[in-house]
Design a protein around this motif. Structure first.
Motif, PDB file in Angstrom:
ATOM      1  N   ALA A   1       0.813  -1.218   0.000  1.00 35.39           N
ATOM      2  CA  ALA A   1       0.000   0.000   0.000  1.00 35.39           C
ATOM      3  C   ALA A   1       0.848   1.271   0.000  1.00 35.39           C
ATOM      4  CB  ALA A   1      -0.936   0.002   1.206  1.00 35.39           C
ATOM      5  N   PHE A   2       2.100   1.161   0.370  1.00 30.95           N
ATOM      6  CA  PHE A   2       3.003   2.321   0.375  1.00 30.95           C
ATOM      7  C   PHE A   2       3.036   2.989  -0.997  1.00 30.95           C
ATOM      8  CE2 PHE A   2       7.359   4.058  -0.140  1.00 30.95           C
ATOM      9  CZ  PHE A   2       7.368   4.983   0.895  1.00 30.95           C
ATOM     10  N   ASP A   3       2.996   2.191  -2.050  1.00 31.11           N
ATOM     11  CA  ASP A   3       3.059   2.704  -3.422  1.00 31.11           C
ATOM     12  C   ASP A   3       1.727   3.299  -3.875  1.00 31.11           C
ATOM     13  OD1 ASP A   3       4.181   3.059  -6.064  1.00 31.11           O
ATOM     14  OD2 ASP A   3       3.025   1.307  -6.688  1.00 31.11           O
ATOM     15  N   GLN A   4       0.681   3.072  -3.089  1.00 31.23           N
ATOM     16  CA  GLN A   4      -0.654   3.510  -3.472  1.00 31.23           C
ATOM     17  C   GLN A   4      -1.056   4.774  -2.694  1.00 31.23           C
ATOM     18  OE1 GLN A   4      -3.551   0.342  -3.282  1.00 31.23           O
ATOM     19  NE2 GLN A   4      -5.203   1.729  -3.827  1.00 31.23           N
ATOM     20  N   ILE A   5      -0.083   5.514  -2.217  1.00 34.58           N
ATOM     21  CA  ILE A   5      -0.329   6.766  -1.504  1.00 34.58           C
ATOM     22  C   ILE A   5       0.458   7.869  -2.196  1.00 34.58           C
ATOM     23  CG2 ILE A   5      -0.056   7.997   0.677  1.00 34.58           C
ATOM     24  CD1 ILE A   5      -0.258   5.272   2.090  1.00 34.58           C
ATOM     25  N   THR A   6      -0.246   8.909  -2.620  1.00 34.85           N
ATOM     26  CA  THR A   6       0.363  10.020  -3.353  1.00 34.85           C
ATOM     27  C   THR A   6       0.073  11.335  -2.626  1.00 34.85           C
ATOM     28  OG1 THR A   6       0.105   8.864  -5.464  1.00 34.85           O
ATOM     29  CG2 THR A   6       0.442  11.241  -5.561  1.00 34.85           C
ATOM     30  N   PRO A   7       1.117  12.144  -2.369  1.00 30.78           N
ATOM     31  CA  PRO A   7       2.529  11.896  -2.641  1.00 30.78           C
ATOM     32  C   PRO A   7       3.105  10.882  -1.658  1.00 30.78           C
ATOM     33  CG  PRO A   7       2.278  13.940  -1.447  1.00 30.78           C
ATOM     34  CD  PRO A   7       0.885  13.474  -1.763  1.00 30.78           C
ATOM     35  N   GLU A   8       4.343  10.449  -1.905  1.00 28.33           N
ATOM     36  CA  GLU A   8       4.965   9.449  -1.040  1.00 28.33           C
ATOM     37  C   GLU A   8       4.959   9.918   0.408  1.00 28.33           C
ATOM     38  OE1 GLU A   8       9.448   7.798  -0.263  1.00 28.33           O
ATOM     39  OE2 GLU A   8       8.754   7.850  -2.358  1.00 28.33           O
ATOM     40  N   PRO A   9       4.416   9.103   1.311  1.00 33.55           N
ATOM     41  CA  PRO A   9       4.386   9.491   2.718  1.00 33.55           C
ATOM     42  C   PRO A   9       5.746   9.292   3.377  1.00 33.55           C
ATOM     43  CG  PRO A   9       3.495   7.298   2.475  1.00 33.55           C
ATOM     44  CD  PRO A   9       3.790   7.786   1.076  1.00 33.55           C
ATOM     45  N   SER A  10       5.961   9.938   4.497  1.00 40.16           N
ATOM     46  CA  SER A  10       7.153   9.664   5.279  1.00 40.16           C
ATOM     47  C   SER A  10       7.045   8.246   5.832  1.00 40.16           C
ATOM     48  CB  SER A  10       7.287  10.656   6.430  1.00 40.16           C
ATOM     49  OG  SER A  10       6.277  10.431   7.400  1.00 40.16           O
ATOM     50  N   THR A  11       8.176   7.638   6.131  1.00 36.60           N
ATOM     51  CA  THR A  11       8.160   6.296   6.710  1.00 36.60           C
ATOM     52  C   THR A  11       7.383   6.298   8.021  1.00 36.60           C
ATOM     53  OG1 THR A  11      10.292   5.776   5.693  1.00 36.60           O
ATOM     54  CG2 THR A  11       9.599   4.397   7.543  1.00 36.60           C
ATOM     55  N   GLU A  12       7.569   7.331   8.825  1.00 30.78           N
ATOM     56  CA  GLU A  12       6.876   7.428  10.112  1.00 30.78           C
ATOM     57  C   GLU A  12       5.358   7.462   9.927  1.00 30.78           C
ATOM     58  OE1 GLU A  12       6.840  10.300  14.102  1.00 30.78           O
ATOM     59  OE2 GLU A  12       7.783  10.988  12.235  1.00 30.78           O
ATOM     60  N   ASP A  13       4.887   8.284   8.972  1.00 30.62           N
ATOM     61  CA  ASP A  13       3.448   8.371   8.727  1.00 30.62           C
ATOM     62  C   ASP A  13       2.901   7.046   8.190  1.00 30.62           C
ATOM     63  OD1 ASP A  13       3.335  10.963   9.605  1.00 30.62           O
ATOM     64  OD2 ASP A  13       3.234  11.869   7.594  1.00 30.62           O
TER      65      ASP A  13
END
Length: 406
Positions: free
Chosen positions: A238-250
């Protein structure tokens, strides 16, 4: 759950290639035209699962599955049956005019990650020309229908008959073949919840509703003496399905809620009867925006499972065996790394497979490694190639066993 106390055991990650007869039967059944109705269709499935388990045993696999044969594929090319099966087993859903390919205008804000439409994946955007070219080899658009449901009422589990058939077929095949251990896959709340929601008022309420529904599958599979595999690519993918790229913490905060919902669904169930599968999505693409394994491994290890399956042969992630140099595997836990890949038609040499296994064994202990596939092979590569890869997996495990046990 079996471990590799005497030799490197082998398994596979779930989906296996469907036969032509099964694909045709699925089509007839879903269209309401299968001769003889449910009883005849169930008997046919039983025969297919038995033949599949026999073939796994003949190939040399130790821990076998039903190939997800009870989860109907729409066609030979189908990346989503592991997930879409849940639609027919869940009440409170209605078919949506939207599809998984629909564009989305959802833009995440710092501290509040939100999933976008599937066609807004950042990897797809970066390689738009390749993904939209049907001759490129990376397009993942299945040949079948692409309509997805949305929740318009309270969720409930209505898949009891289908689940009972899956369990009965797998138990019968294990008994008939003398397989050492058998497993059935089931969806995670985090992965299940990636459809439309018009009923629940919050993300957390939505996730826990799915947890209550899916727990019925988890409990039933374990109660019948089988191993439960939780399929949850969403915690990494799901990390790739969030725009813009979120911080690792978020992103980890976003994912932790999904892990907590899964652990709630798994509460009081025996961890040594549960294996968890993580991957970055089985489509054949560049995957340049995948989340690094090191960012998610600690959270993965908080999941209530006795074994953890993950990609280790995919060329985008093979180097991440090094994660285990600095990550301690908890006492009594196992890892099930992929040592042959679903993402290439090249059949791995058994020597390479053995080398991959040995790397992990030297870091976490040989008894704690079960060799597997990166992801399901059914619907991803041609069946003839898939079975050749499984044979290479078995031969590589035998080579590794000889070297690790002297």
């Amino acid at each position: 759950m079996l471990d590799s106390s005497d030799r490197i055991l082998t398994t596979q990650a779930g989906s296996l290639p469907r036969t032509e007869a099964l694909l045709q039967a699925n089509k007839l059944w879903t269209e309401g035209e299968y001769p003889g109705g449910w009883d005849a269709f169930s008997s046919f499935l039983e025969e297919q699962v038995l033949e599949l388990v026999e073939r796994q045993i003949d190939t040399g696999l130790d821990i076998v599955g039903d190939g997800e044969y009870g989860k109907a594929m729409s066609s030979k090319l189908d990346f989503g049956a592991w997930w879409t099966y849940s639609f027919a087993r869940t009440g409170g859903l209605e078919l949506s005019s939207d599809t998984m390919w629909t564009d989305s205008n959802v833009i995440s804000e710092p501290g509040n990650p939100q999933l976008t439409g599937f066609s807004y994946r950042r990897d797809w955007t970066a390689f738009h020309d390749a993904y939209t070219d049907p001759t490129s080899g990376v397009s993942i658009r299945s040949e079948g229908a692409k309509s997805f449901p949305k929740a318009t009422g309270p969720l409930s589990y209505i898949g009891h008959d289908a689940l009972a058939v899956d369990i009965a077929n797998m138990k019968a095949a294990v008994e008939e073949t003398g397989a050492e251990e058998g497993f059935i896959t089931a969806l995670s709340p985090g992965s299940a919840s990636r459809i439309g929601n018009e009923y629940y008022s919050s993300d957390e309420e939505w996730l826990y509703a799915w947890a209550d529904v899916l727990r019925e599958e988890y409990q039933a599979i374990i109660d019948e003496g089988l191993i439960l595999q939780i399929d949850d690519p969403s915690i990494a993918e799901a990390f790739d399905q969030i725009t813009p790229e979120p911080s690792t913490e978020d992103y980890l905060a976003f994912t932790k809620v999904r892990v907590e919902a899964l652990n709630y669904a798994l509460r009081d169930l025996p961890e040594d009867r549960i294996r968890f599968h993580l991957c970055w999505g089985s489509w054949h693409g560049p995957h340049t925006t995948d989340l690094p394994f090191e960012d998610i491994v600690d959270l993965m290890l908080t999941i209530r499972a006795g074994a953890y399956s993950f990609e280790g042969a995919n060329v985008r992630h093979e180097h991440e065996w090094r994660v285990w140099e600095n990550t301690a595997l908890p006492e009594g836990k196992l890892i099930i790394p992929g040592v042959v890949s679903h993402a290439t038609n090249v059949v791995e040499h058994p020597r390479l497979v053995a080398d991959r296994i040995i790397r992990y064994a030297q870091l976490v202990g040989r008894e704690n490694v079960i060799a597997s596939t990166d992801c399901g092979l059914g619907g991803r590569i041609h069946g003839q190639i898939a079975w050749a890869k499984l044979a290479a997996l078995v031969e590589g495990a035998q080579l590794a066993t000889t070297e690790l046990w002297g």
